[in-house]
Design an enzyme around this catalytic site. Sequence first.
Site, short mmCIF file in Angstrom:
data_model
loop_
_atom_site.label_atom_id
_atom_site.label_comp_id
_atom_site.label_asym_id
_atom_site.label_seq_id
_atom_site.Cartn_x
_atom_site.Cartn_y
_atom_site.Cartn_z
N LEU A 184 10.84 6.45 -7.61
CA LEU A 184 10.72 7.78 -7.04
C LEU A 184 9.25 8.44 -6.97
O LEU A 184 9.04 9.18 -7.73
CB LEU A 184 11.83 8.70 -7.39
N THR A 185 8.51 7.65 -6.34
CA THR A 185 7.15 8.15 -6.13
C THR A 185 7.20 9.19 -5.22
O THR A 185 8.13 9.57 -4.63
CB THR A 185 6.49 6.93 -5.71
N ALA A 245 9.87 -2.34 -2.45
CA ALA A 245 9.14 -1.20 -3.26
C ALA A 245 7.61 -1.60 -3.09
O ALA A 245 7.23 -2.77 -3.28
CB ALA A 245 9.48 -1.09 -4.54
N THR A 283 4.12 -7.18 5.86
CA THR A 283 3.76 -6.54 7.10
C THR A 283 2.62 -7.51 7.82
O THR A 283 2.01 -8.42 7.33
CB THR A 283 2.81 -5.30 6.52
N ASP A 284 2.55 -7.13 9.13
CA ASP A 284 1.97 -7.92 9.90
C ASP A 284 0.38 -7.69 9.89
O ASP A 284 -0.67 -8.04 10.27
CB ASP A 284 2.12 -7.76 11.47
N GLU A 285 0.01 -6.68 8.99
CA GLU A 285 -1.47 -6.26 8.71
C GLU A 285 -2.01 -7.25 7.94
O GLU A 285 -3.29 -6.96 7.80
CB GLU A 285 -1.26 -4.85 7.91
N TYR A 330 -4.53 -1.76 1.20
CA TYR A 330 -3.08 -1.85 1.43
C TYR A 330 -2.79 -3.16 1.74
O TYR A 330 -1.95 -3.87 1.08
CB TYR A 330 -2.52 -0.82 2.34
N ALA A 370 -4.38 -6.13 1.88
CA ALA A 370 -5.00 -7.09 1.03
C ALA A 370 -3.95 -7.10 -0.09
O ALA A 370 -3.52 -8.53 -0.63
CB ALA A 370 -6.32 -6.69 0.53
N LYS A 379 -0.77 -6.47 -0.04
CA LYS A 379 0.26 -7.09 0.83
C LYS A 379 0.00 -8.68 0.89
O LYS A 379 1.23 -9.48 0.58
CB LYS A 379 0.93 -6.51 2.10
P1 NAD Z 1 7.64 3.98 1.63
O1 NAD Z 1 6.41 4.37 1.05
O2 NAD Z 1 8.45 4.94 2.54
O3 NAD Z 1 8.58 3.66 0.38
C1 NAD Z 1 8.38 2.92 -0.78
C2 NAD Z 1 9.49 3.10 -1.73
O4 NAD Z 1 9.21 2.32 -2.93
C3 NAD Z 1 9.42 4.40 -2.39
O5 NAD Z 1 10.89 4.79 -2.57
C4 NAD Z 1 9.02 4.42 -3.57
O6 NAD Z 1 9.40 5.41 -4.46
C5 NAD Z 1 9.13 3.06 -4.32
N1 NAD Z 1 8.08 2.59 -4.90
C6 NAD Z 1 6.83 2.37 -4.94
N2 NAD Z 1 6.30 2.15 -6.04
C7 NAD Z 1 7.26 1.58 -6.86
C8 NAD Z 1 7.33 0.91 -8.25
N3 NAD Z 1 6.21 0.78 -8.72
N4 NAD Z 1 8.40 0.68 -8.75
C9 NAD Z 1 9.61 1.01 -8.00
N5 NAD Z 1 9.71 1.58 -6.91
C10 NAD Z 1 8.55 1.86 -6.20
O7 NAD Z 1 7.53 2.60 2.44
P2 NAD Z 1 8.14 2.05 3.56
O8 NAD Z 1 7.45 2.41 4.96
O9 NAD Z 1 9.69 2.20 3.68
O10 NAD Z 1 7.99 0.28 3.49
C11 NAD Z 1 8.80 -0.46 2.68
C12 NAD Z 1 8.19 -1.82 2.60
O11 NAD Z 1 8.09 -2.35 3.90
C13 NAD Z 1 6.83 -1.88 1.96
O12 NAD Z 1 6.91 -3.27 1.26
C14 NAD Z 1 5.90 -2.08 3.28
O13 NAD Z 1 4.65 -2.95 2.77
C15 NAD Z 1 6.63 -2.72 4.33
N6 NAD Z 1 6.33 -2.62 5.64
C16 NAD Z 1 6.42 -1.36 6.12
C17 NAD Z 1 6.20 -0.97 7.29
C18 NAD Z 1 5.92 0.35 7.94
O14 NAD Z 1 5.74 0.36 9.10
N7 NAD Z 1 6.46 1.42 7.16
C19 NAD Z 1 5.93 -2.03 8.33
C20 NAD Z 1 5.78 -3.31 7.66
C21 NAD Z 1 6.11 -3.55 6.29
P1 TYD Z 2 -0.32 4.43 10.37
O1 TYD Z 2 0.88 4.97 10.62
O2 TYD Z 2 -1.10 5.11 9.29
O3 TYD Z 2 0.19 2.73 10.29
P2 TYD Z 2 -1.11 1.52 9.91
O4 TYD Z 2 -2.44 1.95 9.82
O5 TYD Z 2 -0.26 0.84 8.92
O6 TYD Z 2 -0.91 0.90 11.29
O7 TYD Z 2 -1.42 4.56 11.46
C1 TYD Z 2 -0.89 3.96 12.82
C2 TYD Z 2 -2.19 3.98 13.73
O8 TYD Z 2 -2.29 5.46 13.94
C3 TYD Z 2 -3.56 3.47 13.05
O9 TYD Z 2 -4.25 3.11 14.20
C4 TYD Z 2 -4.24 5.12 12.83
C5 TYD Z 2 -3.60 5.91 13.45
N1 TYD Z 2 -3.64 7.18 12.97
C6 TYD Z 2 -4.41 8.28 13.59
O10 TYD Z 2 -5.10 8.02 14.65
N2 TYD Z 2 -4.14 9.64 13.14
C7 TYD Z 2 -3.34 9.83 12.02
O11 TYD Z 2 -3.49 10.96 11.38
C8 TYD Z 2 -2.76 8.70 11.26
C9 TYD Z 2 -1.79 8.74 9.98
C10 TYD Z 2 -2.76 7.45 11.96
#
Ligand code: NAD
Ligand code: TYD
Length: 336
Positions: free
Chosen positions: A35-36, A82, A125-127, A150, A152, A154
């Site tokens: 719960l960050t 997480a 992630t694809d990043e 981030y 790196a 992952k």
């Molecule tokens: P988010 O930031 O919404 O949620 C992360 C969750 O992890 C939160 O509930 C937080 O409380 C918990 N958490 C963080 N640090 C923790 C710790 N030390 N111990 C236990 N819990 C912890 O993230 P999200 O967008 O739901 O992403 C989830 C996963 O999917 C991540 O691994 C992320 O790298 C991956 N991912 C995300 C995206 C995207 O577009 N959001 C795309 C591809 C992959």
């Molecule tokens: P984001 O949702 O942070 O995902 P990621 O950087 O992991 O792909 O950002 C998606 C794209 O949107 C990225 O090219 C950065 C851009 N962006 C903005 O232009 N303005 C913003 O305020 C944010 C949060 C992202």
Amino acid sequence: MRLLVTGGAGFIGSAFVRLALKENWVARLVNLDKLTYAGNLENLTSVEGDARHRFVQGDICDTTLAARLLEEETPDAIVHFAAESHVDRSILGPGAFVETNVRGTFSMLEAARAAKTPRFLHVSTDEVYGSIDEPHDADENYPLRASSPYSASKAGSDLLALSYCTTFKMAVTVTRASNNYGPFQFPEKLIPLMISNALEDKPLPIYGDGMQVRDWLYVDDHCRAIWAALTKGAPGEIYNVGGSRALPNRTVVEMILDACGKPHSLMTTVKDRPGHDRRYAITTEKLEQATGWQALMPFEEGLRETIAWYKANPGWISRVRSGEYQNYYERNYSAR
Ligand code: NAD
Ligand code: TYD
């Protein structure tokens, strides 16, 4: 199937928990989350009272806690979501990313190894492939060229997870998904930030020229892909998960403004993100061929549903934006 899910109170993790219980994928689901700022029990209200779900607040870096949960619950698999997940925050403060994403993954792998947990799915992630020049798309063998702390962190955790398969013969699978969107996403990421600002007639900050390309994946499509990779994919394999909908940021933001009935003049160009990846692009054939999975949600429909959800949930937005969010918003945007 009995599962231990980490990060199940975040955006994607909570969508997975809701879907896994709704679709009866699981007989038991233990949800370990610190719960960050990004974790929110409000994301789980629809599963409150479901006896199959047990929520445990705790840190994935705490191997003793992880070991205890694995002993108590004997899950068939761990699905590891997480993480610290936002690129801009990793630029403002990389330390938490190394701690949670690398050391936290290490801790979960060690606990799983000791408990002999049969399967481990690492959500990535694809990043990790970095920015990809046209006309190329990254397949799973593409080199890792992470640009941000981030991505790196992952990439580091992906390699660590895969090393446990090679060295300790643990059945680890890695998924690498493109940008997710949908309800319950914290309004720091592009789509929810632009929707919530548009709904309040606030400026919509576009980094640089706004022509960076992202491939948008609806969150439930991602969750189904994770389930497919876990149940039909092979251990030791990496599976990309894409939405097959690559769009420049500016186009996405214009679509949001149009759908909200707001003028394009709300878009404001701000200073670009350091190390900003220009284009993400992946192939998803490997997962499709191995499991039959496909992304089902068309972007226009998913975006409409997402905007409708944010419009219908102003209380959720204002609660997650109180406190810490104000600080972050100030730090990330005031100097731009
Ligand atoms: P988010 O930031 O919404 O949620 C992360 C969750 O992890 C939160 O509930 C937080 O409380 C918990 N958490 C963080 N640090 C923790 C710790 N030390 N111990 C236990 N819990 C912890 O993230 P999200 O967008 O739901 O992403 C989830 C996963 O999917 C991540 O691994 C992320 O790298 C991956 N991912 C995300 C995206 C995207 O577009 N959001 C795309 C591809 C992959
Ligand atoms: P984001 O949702 O942070 O995902 P990621 O950087 O992991 O792909 O950002 C998606 C794209 O949107 C990225 O090219 C950065 C851009 N962006 C903005 O232009 N303005 C913003 O305020 C944010 C949060 C992202």
